[in-house]
Design a protein around this motif. Structure first.
Motif, short mmCIF file in Angstrom:
data_model
loop_
_atom_site.label_atom_id
_atom_site.label_comp_id
_atom_site.label_asym_id
_atom_site.label_seq_id
_atom_site.Cartn_x
_atom_site.Cartn_y
_atom_site.Cartn_z
N THR A 126 0.90 -1.06 0.08
CA THR A 126 0.08 0.15 -0.01
C THR A 126 0.87 1.38 -0.02
O THR A 126 1.74 1.43 0.92
N GLU A 127 0.63 2.28 -0.77
CA GLU A 127 1.46 3.63 -0.91
C GLU A 127 1.01 4.37 0.26
O GLU A 127 -0.03 4.34 0.63
N LEU A 128 1.98 5.24 0.58
CA LEU A 128 1.68 5.89 1.56
C LEU A 128 1.26 7.36 1.05
O LEU A 128 -0.02 7.93 1.80
N ASP A 129 1.64 7.66 0.04
CA ASP A 129 1.23 9.27 -0.10
C ASP A 129 -0.29 9.65 -0.12
O ASP A 129 -0.69 10.62 0.01
N ASP A 163 -2.96 13.42 3.83
CA ASP A 163 -3.82 14.07 4.69
C ASP A 163 -4.66 13.40 5.53
O ASP A 163 -5.02 13.93 6.65
N VAL A 164 -5.13 12.03 5.22
CA VAL A 164 -6.06 11.38 6.38
C VAL A 164 -5.09 11.29 7.56
O VAL A 164 -5.89 11.34 8.76
N LEU A 165 -3.80 11.10 7.53
CA LEU A 165 -3.04 11.00 8.63
C LEU A 165 -3.03 12.22 9.76
O LEU A 165 -2.54 12.01 10.82
N ARG A 166 -3.44 13.16 9.25
CA ARG A 166 -3.42 14.41 10.16
C ARG A 166 -4.64 13.98 11.34
O ARG A 166 -4.43 14.62 12.19
N GLU A 167 -5.49 12.87 11.20
CA GLU A 167 -6.59 12.49 12.18
C GLU A 167 -6.02 11.54 12.83
O GLU A 167 -6.85 11.17 14.00
N PHE A 168 -4.61 11.06 12.81
CA PHE A 168 -4.04 9.81 13.46
C PHE A 168 -2.99 10.36 14.29
O PHE A 168 -2.54 11.47 14.16
N ASP A 169 -2.88 9.50 15.41
CA ASP A 169 -1.71 9.67 16.29
C ASP A 169 -0.47 8.75 16.07
O ASP A 169 0.50 8.99 16.46
N THR A 170 -0.70 7.58 15.20
CA THR A 170 0.18 6.65 15.02
C THR A 170 -0.01 6.12 13.52
O THR A 170 -0.95 5.97 13.15
N LEU A 171 1.10 6.19 12.69
CA LEU A 171 1.17 5.22 11.60
C LEU A 171 2.03 4.09 11.68
O LEU A 171 3.12 4.06 12.16
N LEU A 172 1.37 3.07 11.40
CA LEU A 172 2.05 1.54 11.41
C LEU A 172 2.31 1.07 10.16
O LEU A 172 1.42 0.74 9.63
N VAL A 173 3.63 1.01 9.59
CA VAL A 173 4.34 0.70 8.54
C VAL A 173 4.63 -0.90 8.80
O VAL A 173 5.31 -1.34 9.38
N MET A 174 3.65 -1.65 8.00
CA MET A 174 4.04 -3.19 7.95
C MET A 174 5.35 -3.52 7.39
O MET A 174 5.47 -3.24 6.27
N THR A 175 6.31 -4.20 7.93
CA THR A 175 7.44 -4.41 7.43
C THR A 175 7.46 -6.00 6.96
O THR A 175 8.62 -6.55 6.72
N VAL A 176 6.25 -6.56 7.12
CA VAL A 176 6.01 -8.29 6.70
C VAL A 176 4.60 -8.02 6.22
O VAL A 176 3.67 -7.16 6.29
N VAL A 207 10.17 -1.75 2.29
CA VAL A 207 9.07 -0.69 2.56
C VAL A 207 9.61 0.63 3.29
O VAL A 207 8.95 1.40 3.78
N LEU A 208 10.97 0.47 3.66
CA LEU A 208 11.57 1.71 4.50
C LEU A 208 11.51 2.99 3.93
O LEU A 208 11.46 4.14 4.54
N PRO A 209 11.24 3.16 2.31
CA PRO A 209 11.11 4.41 1.82
C PRO A 209 9.78 5.05 2.29
O PRO A 209 9.66 6.33 2.37
N LYS A 210 8.80 4.22 2.89
CA LYS A 210 7.55 4.90 3.24
C LYS A 210 7.63 5.31 4.75
O LYS A 210 7.26 6.36 5.02
N VAL A 211 8.54 4.68 5.42
CA VAL A 211 9.01 5.33 6.67
C VAL A 211 9.74 6.54 6.60
O VAL A 211 9.34 7.36 7.34
N ARG A 212 10.64 6.62 5.64
CA ARG A 212 11.40 7.80 5.29
C ARG A 212 10.31 8.81 5.17
O ARG A 212 10.55 10.16 5.65
#
Length: 222
Positions: free
Chosen positions: A118-121, A125-138, A151-156
């Motif tokens: 799943t792409e992050l970009d 805007d939706v993430l402004r409503e959240f406290d945590t982003l969980l990027v699955m690395t599996v 998947v680490l570019p999404k973390v960056r």
């Protein structure tokens, strides 16, 4: 400097002794609870009754990761059951903003998770409503999988948004986190690290938590 947080995953603990498992990692920051429904992912784990019991048995904040269908319906109940952070998948949600607000209204932090493909970009805007982003690395569903560095570019990207002030949230990684991979995730910008077998398969789970935290701290950007 951001202080790294370690969230041991009870998916790798002895399910017959979950309270003891929680006690063994009392120096952790969060206790990660994987909720799977055999529909969104091909595995079945635990649900609300166990979360309520864990909340009564430990002082650790419960970090509930809902790998379930229809999180819009079920997620707020996990906050009501005592979870400190309730994360659901964007791929399963119909109205992520309303669900995040309902989780917060029930007293918990709201988290959004994305699968490796799943792409992050599209969701910045939706993430402004959240406290945590969980990027699955599996791929979600099972513990013990190999860490996916791709998947680490999404973390960056998420860390860039936080540094710029566009977002204010924890950046969490889950999957294959151990002594060999945590530094790469920390260097990319993660600040919460879910670790299962790396903690609960150790002779001393508490010491494993401290060792992982130290490795992450060394690798985090200054």
């Amino acid at each position: 400097m951001i202080e790294p947080m370690i969230a041991p995953s009870i998916l790798s603990a002895d399910f017959a002794r979950l309270a003891d498992a929680a006690d063994s990692v009392e120096r952790a920051d969060w206790l990660h609870v994987d909720v799977m429904d055999y529909h969104f992912v091909p595995n079945l784990t635990i649900g609300l009754p166990v979360v309520r019991s864990l909340h009564a048995a430990t002082d650790l904040p419960l970090d509930c990761h809902l790998m379930i269908e229809d999180p819009d319906r079920w997620a707020p109940a996990y906050a009501e059951a005592g979870a400190a952070n309730v994360t659901f998948h964007i791929e399963a949600a119909k109205d992520p903003v309303a669900t995040a607000r309902a989780i917060r209204a029930a007293g918990a932090l709201a988290g959004l998770s994305i699968k490796p493909a799943t792409e992050l970009d599209p969701y910045l805007d939706v993430l402004r409503e959240f406290d945590t982003l969980l990027v699955m690395t599996v791929e979600p569903g099972f513990g013990g999988q190999e860490f996916m560095a791709e998947v680490l570019p999404k973390v960056r990207r998420a860390r860039e948004e936080v540094r710029s002030g566009h977002l204010r949230l924890f950046i969490e990684v889950d999957g294959g986190i151990d002594a060999d991979t945590i530094e790469a995730a920390a260097a990319a910008g993660a600040d919460v690290f879910v670790a299962g077998s790396a903690v609960f398969s150790a002779d001393d789970p508490g010491a494993a938590v401290e060792a992982l935290r130290a490795r992450a701290r060394r690798a985090m950007p200054g």
